[in-house]
Design a protein around this motif. Structure first.
Motif, PDB file in Angstrom:
ATOM      1  N   GLU A  97       0.826  -1.207   0.000  1.00  0.00           N
ATOM      2  CA  GLU A  97       0.000   0.000   0.000  1.00  0.00           C
ATOM      3  C   GLU A  97       0.858   1.254   0.000  1.00  0.00           C
ATOM      4  OE1 GLU A  97      -3.081   0.204   3.022  1.00  0.00           O
ATOM      5  OE2 GLU A  97      -3.637  -1.843   2.480  1.00  0.00           O
ATOM      6  N   ILE A  98       0.402   2.250  -0.741  1.00  0.00           N
ATOM      7  CA  ILE A  98       1.145   3.504  -0.828  1.00  0.00           C
ATOM      8  C   ILE A  98       0.209   4.643  -0.458  1.00  0.00           C
ATOM      9  CG2 ILE A  98       2.206   5.113  -2.471  1.00  0.00           C
ATOM     10  CD1 ILE A  98       3.296   2.750  -3.940  1.00  0.00           C
ATOM     11  N   THR A  99       0.722   5.575   0.337  1.00  0.00           N
ATOM     12  CA  THR A  99      -0.078   6.750   0.679  1.00  0.00           C
ATOM     13  C   THR A  99       0.106   7.783  -0.423  1.00  0.00           C
ATOM     14  OG1 THR A  99       0.629   6.264   2.920  1.00  0.00           O
ATOM     15  CG2 THR A  99      -0.660   8.269   2.594  1.00  0.00           C
ATOM     16  N   LEU A 100      -0.943   7.944  -1.224  1.00  0.00           N
ATOM     17  CA  LEU A 100      -0.855   8.876  -2.354  1.00  0.00           C
ATOM     18  C   LEU A 100      -1.635  10.143  -2.071  1.00  0.00           C
ATOM     19  CD1 LEU A 100      -1.454   6.647  -5.529  1.00  0.00           C
ATOM     20  CD2 LEU A 100       0.727   7.516  -4.695  1.00  0.00           C
ATOM     21  N   ASP A 101      -1.299  11.180  -2.805  1.00  0.00           N
ATOM     22  CA  ASP A 101      -2.056  12.423  -2.762  1.00  0.00           C
ATOM     23  C   ASP A 101      -3.491  12.144  -3.231  1.00  0.00           C
ATOM     24  OD1 ASP A 101      -1.779  15.558  -2.812  1.00  0.00           O
ATOM     25  OD2 ASP A 101      -2.901  14.987  -4.606  1.00  0.00           O
ATOM     26  N   SER A 102      -4.473  12.797  -2.583  1.00  0.00           N
ATOM     27  CA  SER A 102      -5.869  12.477  -2.896  1.00  0.00           C
ATOM     28  C   SER A 102      -6.234  12.863  -4.336  1.00  0.00           C
ATOM     29  CB  SER A 102      -6.802  13.163  -1.906  1.00  0.00           C
ATOM     30  OG  SER A 102      -6.566  14.554  -1.937  1.00  0.00           O
ATOM     31  N   ASN A 103      -5.590  13.938  -4.868  1.00  0.00           N
ATOM     32  CA  ASN A 103      -5.838  14.313  -6.265  1.00  0.00           C
ATOM     33  C   ASN A 103      -5.398  13.211  -7.227  1.00  0.00           C
ATOM     34  OD1 ASN A 103      -6.906  16.910  -5.887  1.00  0.00           O
ATOM     35  ND2 ASN A 103      -4.839  17.708  -5.518  1.00  0.00           N
ATOM     36  N   THR A 104      -4.231  12.624  -6.911  1.00  0.00           N
ATOM     37  CA  THR A 104      -3.716  11.548  -7.750  1.00  0.00           C
ATOM     38  C   THR A 104      -4.706  10.395  -7.774  1.00  0.00           C
ATOM     39  OG1 THR A 104      -1.472  12.160  -7.088  1.00  0.00           O
ATOM     40  CG2 THR A 104      -1.747  10.005  -8.112  1.00  0.00           C
ATOM     41  N   ILE A 105      -5.224  10.040  -6.585  1.00  0.00           N
ATOM     42  CA  ILE A 105      -6.156   8.915  -6.513  1.00  0.00           C
ATOM     43  C   ILE A 105      -7.415   9.197  -7.326  1.00  0.00           C
ATOM     44  CG2 ILE A 105      -7.578   7.509  -4.946  1.00  0.00           C
ATOM     45  CD1 ILE A 105      -5.422   7.995  -2.796  1.00  0.00           C
ATOM     46  N   SER A 106      -7.988  10.406  -7.165  1.00  0.00           N
ATOM     47  CA  SER A 106      -9.238  10.660  -7.888  1.00  0.00           C
ATOM     48  C   SER A 106      -8.995  10.755  -9.392  1.00  0.00           C
ATOM     49  CB  SER A 106      -9.946  11.906  -7.338  1.00  0.00           C
ATOM     50  OG  SER A 106      -9.113  13.024  -7.423  1.00  0.00           O
ATOM     51  N   GLU A 107      -7.858  11.333  -9.792  1.00  0.00           N
ATOM     52  CA  GLU A 107      -7.536  11.381 -11.226  1.00  0.00           C
ATOM     53  C   GLU A 107      -7.454   9.981 -11.830  1.00  0.00           C
ATOM     54  OE1 GLU A 107      -4.612  15.213 -11.254  1.00  0.00           O
ATOM     55  OE2 GLU A 107      -3.901  13.445 -12.327  1.00  0.00           O
ATOM     56  N   LEU A 108      -6.748   9.108 -11.117  1.00  0.00           N
ATOM     57  CA  LEU A 108      -6.573   7.749 -11.641  1.00  0.00           C
ATOM     58  C   LEU A 108      -7.894   6.983 -11.634  1.00  0.00           C
ATOM     59  CD1 LEU A 108      -3.069   6.860 -10.165  1.00  0.00           C
ATOM     60  CD2 LEU A 108      -3.674   7.024 -12.576  1.00  0.00           C
ATOM     61  N   ASN A 109      -8.719   7.227 -10.610  1.00  0.00           N
ATOM     62  CA  ASN A 109     -10.048   6.601 -10.588  1.00  0.00           C
ATOM     63  C   ASN A 109     -10.870   7.016 -11.798  1.00  0.00           C
ATOM     64  OD1 ASN A 109      -9.746   5.056  -8.287  1.00  0.00           O
ATOM     65  ND2 ASN A 109     -10.430   6.687  -6.917  1.00  0.00           N
ATOM     66  N   GLU A 110     -10.782   8.308 -12.135  1.00  0.00           N
ATOM     67  CA  GLU A 110     -11.525   8.811 -13.298  1.00  0.00           C
ATOM     68  C   GLU A 110     -11.063   8.152 -14.592  1.00  0.00           C
ATOM     69  OE1 GLU A 110     -11.674  13.123 -13.696  1.00  0.00           O
ATOM     70  OE2 GLU A 110     -12.148  13.208 -11.545  1.00  0.00           O
ATOM     71  N   LEU A 111      -9.767   7.817 -14.645  1.00  0.00           N
ATOM     72  CA  LEU A 111      -9.243   7.153 -15.851  1.00  0.00           C
ATOM     73  C   LEU A 111      -9.585   5.664 -15.872  1.00  0.00           C
ATOM     74  CD1 LEU A 111      -5.684   8.753 -16.151  1.00  0.00           C
ATOM     75  CD2 LEU A 111      -7.612   9.097 -17.691  1.00  0.00           C
ATOM     76  N   GLY A 112     -10.276   5.202 -14.819  1.00  0.00           N
ATOM     77  CA  GLY A 112     -10.683   3.803 -14.791  1.00  0.00           C
ATOM     78  C   GLY A 112      -9.735   2.889 -14.045  1.00  0.00           C
ATOM     79  N   PHE A 113      -8.756   3.458 -13.355  1.00  0.00           N
ATOM     80  CA  PHE A 113      -7.856   2.623 -12.556  1.00  0.00           C
ATOM     81  C   PHE A 113      -8.575   2.227 -11.263  1.00  0.00           C
ATOM     82  CE2 PHE A 113      -3.510   2.799 -14.387  1.00  0.00           C
ATOM     83  CZ  PHE A 113      -3.776   3.615 -15.466  1.00  0.00           C
ATOM     84  N   THR A 114      -8.582   0.916 -11.000  1.00  0.00           N
ATOM     85  CA  THR A 114      -9.200   0.445  -9.758  1.00  0.00           C
ATOM     86  C   THR A 114      -8.110   0.100  -8.748  1.00  0.00           C
ATOM     87  OG1 THR A 114      -9.217  -1.777 -10.664  1.00  0.00           O
ATOM     88  CG2 THR A 114     -11.235  -0.509 -10.922  1.00  0.00           C
ATOM     89  N   ARG A 115      -8.467  -0.087  -7.539  1.00  0.00           N
ATOM     90  CA  ARG A 115      -7.543  -0.462  -6.453  1.00  0.00           C
ATOM     91  C   ARG A 115      -6.268   0.388  -6.480  1.00  0.00           C
ATOM     92  NH1 ARG A 115      -5.666  -5.860  -6.689  1.00  0.00           N
ATOM     93  NH2 ARG A 115      -5.541  -5.843  -4.425  1.00  0.00           N
ATOM     94  N   VAL A 116      -6.446   1.697  -6.667  1.00  0.00           N
ATOM     95  CA  VAL A 116      -5.293   2.591  -6.787  1.00  0.00           C
ATOM     96  C   VAL A 116      -4.458   2.584  -5.506  1.00  0.00           C
ATOM     97  CG1 VAL A 116      -4.592   5.010  -7.065  1.00  0.00           C
ATOM     98  CG2 VAL A 116      -6.390   4.059  -8.505  1.00  0.00           C
ATOM     99  N   ALA A 117      -3.144   2.413  -5.673  1.00  0.00           N
ATOM    100  CA  ALA A 117      -2.164   2.472  -4.574  1.00  0.00           C
ATOM    101  C   ALA A 117      -2.299   1.341  -3.566  1.00  0.00           C
ATOM    102  CB  ALA A 117      -2.227   3.813  -3.859  1.00  0.00           C
ATOM    103  N   GLN A 118      -3.058   0.294  -3.895  1.00  0.00           N
ATOM    104  CA  GLN A 118      -3.122  -0.848  -2.989  1.00  0.00           C
ATOM    105  C   GLN A 118      -1.971  -1.810  -3.240  1.00  0.00           C
ATOM    106  OE1 GLN A 118      -7.084  -2.543  -2.706  1.00  0.00           O
ATOM    107  NE2 GLN A 118      -7.937  -0.504  -2.938  1.00  0.00           N
ATOM    108  N   GLN A 119      -1.300  -1.637  -4.382  1.00  0.00           N
ATOM    109  CA  GLN A 119      -0.050  -2.345  -4.626  1.00  0.00           C
ATOM    110  C   GLN A 119       0.846  -1.442  -5.458  1.00  0.00           C
ATOM    111  OE1 GLN A 119      -1.424  -5.937  -6.391  1.00  0.00           O
ATOM    112  NE2 GLN A 119      -2.243  -4.921  -8.205  1.00  0.00           N
ATOM    113  N   TYR A 120       2.145  -1.784  -5.559  1.00  0.00           N
ATOM    114  CA  TYR A 120       3.098  -0.906  -6.246  1.00  0.00           C
ATOM    115  C   TYR A 120       2.746  -0.684  -7.715  1.00  0.00           C
ATOM    116  CZ  TYR A 120       6.776  -0.691  -2.627  1.00  0.00           C
ATOM    117  OH  TYR A 120       7.519  -0.426  -1.515  1.00  0.00           O
TER     118      TYR A 120
END
Lengths: 186, 137
Positions: free
Chosen positions: A86-109
């Motif tokens: 797990e990686i602690t990411l910036d919340s903007n990064t997480i929401s951006e990647l979610n919007e692009l369709g990335f799931t389980r963001v930052a739960q693995q490398y």
């Protein structure tokens, strides 16, 4: 042990990278990683096709040991030293990647959308990895170095071509992140 | 065996890159969107401390294990090749989150995907070797 199993902050990682560089030079060799792509080509017999690869790879046998060490170290780290990725990411990064369709963001490398089995067995995913690899291999040779050789060794020894190379690295990286990834995944 | 020290150095470097998350795709995404200091901190502190080491080498305060003066190789100077080659590398780096050393480290994490990246990188280096004489340097 507890400290080893926790993620290491930047101010531990950066200095330890510098110590790697120090030891590499202390052992009498230039620190860098991308020349190994060339050496591996030479070892595979690329000299038969192009004079460029007619080099004595035994002069770089130390680097082959380093590369094998990298693989072993990666295996040790992934199996024994990182209980969860797990990686602690910036919340903007997480929401951006979610919007692009990335799931389980930052739960693995590594995102399953690029590194997962389904991704790499699809034509698109296969090509993403192969073409990225080609750009990495070709680009580092053309520029004369990679992150280790230019960004760390070159910048710290105050070499101007390295600053130029690092600017290039960032132009490419920003183009990839801001334009290519959204294009590939939206 | 003299070379085994490089084997251990490789293991050490791989563990450092892994534990500091410098091999994670997400960390590079974050760096290129300027949304986190983490990777800038890693690269920045590595460069600053390495620069101090370089001064020790240059002033011959530290010599190598054989007593020789340590001097890093001079990088080739072509403006176009470094900038354009660097940009091509950056594109591959930004999409895959992998650079030269981490590709080998990732083999220990995601073997098949890393193998494809490595195969690509070898193809790329091979391609460069074949056409390098025709490229503007």
């Amino acid at each position: 042990m507890e400290t080893i199993l926790q993620p290491w902050p930047w101010y531990v990682g950066g200095p330890l990278i510098a110590i790697t560089l120090f030891l590499y030079f202390y052992f009498g060799k230039n620190f860098g990683a991308s020349t190994n792509f060339e050496t591996l080509c030479t070892m595979s017999g690329a000299g038969k096709v192009s004079d460029y690869f007619k080099k004595d790879w035994k002069e770089r046998d130390f680097a082959i040991f380093f590369v094998v060490g990298l693989v072993i170290g990666g295996f040790i780290a992934s199996n024994f030293l990182i209980p969860n990725q797990e990686i602690t990411l910036d919340s903007n990064t997480i929401s951006e990647l979610n919007e692009l369709g990335f799931t389980r963001v930052a739960q693995q490398y590594f995102p399953t959308e690029i590194f997962g089995y389904q991704a790499i067995t699809s034509v698109k995913g296969f090509l993403i990895l192969i073409i990225s690899g080609i750009l990495i291999g070709f680009g580092t040779r053309y520029a004369g170095g990679c992150t280790s050789g230019h960004a760390i060794t070159g910048l710290s020894s105050l070499q101007w071509p390295s600053l130029l190379a690092v600017i290039g690295f960032f132009i490419g990286g920003i183009l990839a992140t801001w334009f290519v990834i959204p294009l590939l995944f939206s | 065996m003299k070379n085994s020290r490089f084997l251990f150095l490789g293991i050490f470097f791989a563990i450092v890159l892994s534990k500091s998350q410098a091999i994670s795709w997400y960390r590079f995404y974050e760096m290129f969107t300027f949304q986190s200091f983490h990777m800038f901190g890693i690269i920045g502190s590595a460069v600053v401390i390495s620069a101090i080491f370089m001064q020790l080498f240059k002033r011959e305060i530290v010599k190598d294990i054989n007593g020789k003066v340590i001097s890093p190789k001079k990088k080739k100077k072509g403006i176009f090749s470094t900038l354009f080659g660097g940009t091509l590398f950056g594109l591959g780096w930004g999409v895959s989150g992998a650079c030269a050393a981490p590709i080998f480290v990732i083999l220990g994490f995601q073997p098949i995907a890393a193998l494809l990246l490595l195969l690509g990188a070898l193809l790329g280096a091979f391609l460069y070797g074949i056409i390098s004489k025709k490229l503007p340097q």
